[in-house]
Design an enzyme around this catalytic site. Structure first.
Site, PDB file in Angstrom:
ATOM      1  N   THR A   1      60.877 -31.044 -19.069  1.00  0.00           N
ATOM      2  CA  THR A   1      59.659 -30.361 -18.646  1.00  0.00           C
ATOM      3  C   THR A   1      59.504 -30.492 -17.143  1.00  0.00           C
ATOM      4  OG1 THR A   1      57.262 -30.190 -18.976  1.00  0.00           O
ATOM      5  CG2 THR A   1      58.193 -32.410 -18.940  1.00  0.00           C
ATOM      6  N   HIS A   2      58.772 -29.562 -16.560  1.00  0.00           N
ATOM      7  CA  HIS A   2      58.373 -29.646 -15.159  1.00  0.00           C
ATOM      8  C   HIS A   2      56.861 -29.858 -15.071  1.00  0.00           C
ATOM      9  CE1 HIS A   2      62.401 -28.092 -14.637  1.00  0.00           C
ATOM     10  NE2 HIS A   2      62.286 -28.081 -13.337  1.00  0.00           N
TER      11      HIS A   2
ATOM     12  N   GLY B   1      51.676 -33.399 -16.686  1.00  0.00           N
ATOM     13  CA  GLY B   1      50.788 -33.808 -17.770  1.00  0.00           C
ATOM     14  C   GLY B   1      51.541 -34.070 -19.055  1.00  0.00           C
TER      15      GLY B   1
ATOM     16  N   ASP C   1      58.786 -27.537 -28.144  1.00  0.00           N
ATOM     17  CA  ASP C   1      58.327 -26.162 -28.094  1.00  0.00           C
ATOM     18  C   ASP C   1      57.217 -26.051 -29.121  1.00  0.00           C
ATOM     19  OD1 ASP C   1      58.819 -23.680 -26.664  1.00  0.00           O
ATOM     20  OD2 ASP C   1      59.217 -22.802 -28.626  1.00  0.00           O
ATOM     21  N   SER C   2      56.116 -25.490 -28.718  1.00  0.00           N
ATOM     22  CA  SER C   2      54.973 -25.464 -29.617  1.00  0.00           C
ATOM     23  C   SER C   2      54.188 -24.175 -29.447  1.00  0.00           C
ATOM     24  CB  SER C   2      54.060 -26.673 -29.366  1.00  0.00           C
ATOM     25  OG  SER C   2      53.673 -26.733 -28.004  1.00  0.00           O
TER      26      SER C   2
ATOM     27  N   GLY D   1      44.871 -24.080 -23.589  1.00  0.00           N
ATOM     28  CA  GLY D   1      45.502 -23.046 -24.398  1.00  0.00           C
ATOM     29  C   GLY D   1      44.522 -22.427 -25.379  1.00  0.00           C
ATOM     30  N   TYR D   2      44.923 -22.354 -26.634  1.00  0.00           N
ATOM     31  CA  TYR D   2      44.101 -21.738 -27.687  1.00  0.00           C
ATOM     32  C   TYR D   2      43.165 -22.745 -28.364  1.00  0.00           C
ATOM     33  CZ  TYR D   2      47.489 -17.839 -27.441  1.00  0.00           C
ATOM     34  OH  TYR D   2      48.280 -16.802 -27.022  1.00  0.00           O
ATOM     35  N   ASP D   3      43.098 -23.972 -27.854  1.00  0.00           N
ATOM     36  CA  ASP D   3      42.269 -25.015 -28.476  1.00  0.00           C
ATOM     37  C   ASP D   3      40.817 -24.599 -28.727  1.00  0.00           C
ATOM     38  OD1 ASP D   3      44.466 -26.645 -28.518  1.00  0.00           O
ATOM     39  OD2 ASP D   3      43.728 -28.096 -27.052  1.00  0.00           O
TER      40      ASP D   3
ATOM     41  N   ARG E   1      51.570 -32.114 -32.546  1.00  0.00           N
ATOM     42  CA  ARG E   1      52.489 -32.932 -31.737  1.00  0.00           C
ATOM     43  C   ARG E   1      52.536 -34.357 -32.274  1.00  0.00           C
ATOM     44  NH1 ARG E   1      51.270 -31.154 -26.931  1.00  0.00           N
ATOM     45  NH2 ARG E   1      53.100 -29.813 -26.832  1.00  0.00           N
TER      46      ARG E   1
END
Length: 209
Positions: A14-15, A18, A75-76, A167-169, A195
C-alpha cells in the site's frame, strides 16, 4: 499446513499511511515489522483483476517480487445484492470524478449517491441487502501465496449518517445493528468488520498453534 510468515519484515502493499498503521497494529503482537510498498519506492501495479482475490494477489505478488520480501495486500469493497454485486471490485472507481465532475480525486458522497440512485430506479420495494468483502493475500518472492477472505453482511440506508467512517460507511448498517459503520465507534467497527474477519483467519493460520 500453510507456509508461515514468521517474525521479521513484511511488506504491506500500500501507499496509504493509514492502512499501514492499521495493519501494523494488528500484526505487531506477533513480532512482525511492517513496511509499506510506498516507503520502499515500489510502484503501484494496475489492478486489472475482476475479483477481490485477483486484485489482492496482483498487489501482493508485485510487492514480493520487487522487494524480495514476503508481502501482504488487501482488496476490499461493497457489493449490493440488487445490483448484481456491484460496485464490487469497482468500489473505489465509482468514487472517481470524471473530467466534468471537478478536480481529480475520489468523491465518496457521489459514489454513495450512484448506488442509491440505482436502487431507487428499481422501485421502492427493492431489497437493500449489501455486504462488505475483504480479501487478504500473502505472497512470497518464490511465488507461493495464501489468501484469506472476510465478509460482513448488512443493508443500505439513505441519507448517509455519521462521520466516523470512510468510503461507503455512512450508508452501511451491519446486520443486528441500528447504526451505520460511520456511527459506530471505530474500535468496535474494527472488531466486527470484514477486515477483522479476514485478519482473524490470517492470524489463526499464520500464528495459531
Amino acid at each position: 499446513m500453510t507456509r508461515r510468515i514468521g517474525s521479521g519484515k513484511l511488506v504491506i502493499a500500500t501507499h496509504n499511511a493509514g492502512k499501514l498503521k492499521e495493519i501494523s497494529a494488528l500484526l505487531d503482537p506477533y513480532g512482525v515489522e511492517c513496511v509499506s510498498a510506498g516507503s520502499l519506492g515500489l510502484p503501484e501495479p494496475a489492478e486489472t483483476g475482476t475479483t477481490f482475490v485477483e486484485n489482492a494477489l496482483i498487489k501482493a505478488r508485485a510487492a514480493a517480487e520487487a522487494s524480495g520480501l514476503v508481502a501482504l495486500a488487501d482488496d476490499s469493497g461493497l457489493s449490493v445484492t440488487a445490483l448484481d454485486g456491484r460496485p464490487g471490485v469497482y468500489t473505489a472507481d465509482w468514487a472517481e470524478r470524471q473530467w466534468f465532475e471537478g478536480e481529480p480525486g475520489r468523491d465518496w458522497y457521489m459514489a454513495m449517491g450512484k448506488v442509491e440512485g440505482l436502487l431507487q430506479a428499481k422501485g421502492p420495494d427493492t431489497p437493500r441487502d449489501a455486504w462488505f468483502s475483504c480479501t487478504l493475500a500473502l505472497a512470497w518472492p518464490d511465488g507461493e501465496y495464501a489468501v484469506y477472505e472476510g465478509r460482513i453482511d448488512g443493508s443500505l440506508t439513505w441519507p448517509p449518517r455519521g462521520t466516523l467512517g470512510f468510503g461507503y460507511d455512512p450508508v452501511f448498517v451491519p446486520n443486528g445493528r441500528d447504526q451505520t459503520f460511520a456511527e459506530i465507534d471505530p474500535a468496535e467497527k474494527h472488531r466486527i468488520s470484514h477486515r477483522a474477519d479476514a485478519f482473524a483467519k490470517l492470524v489463526a493460520d499464520q500464528f495459531g498453534g
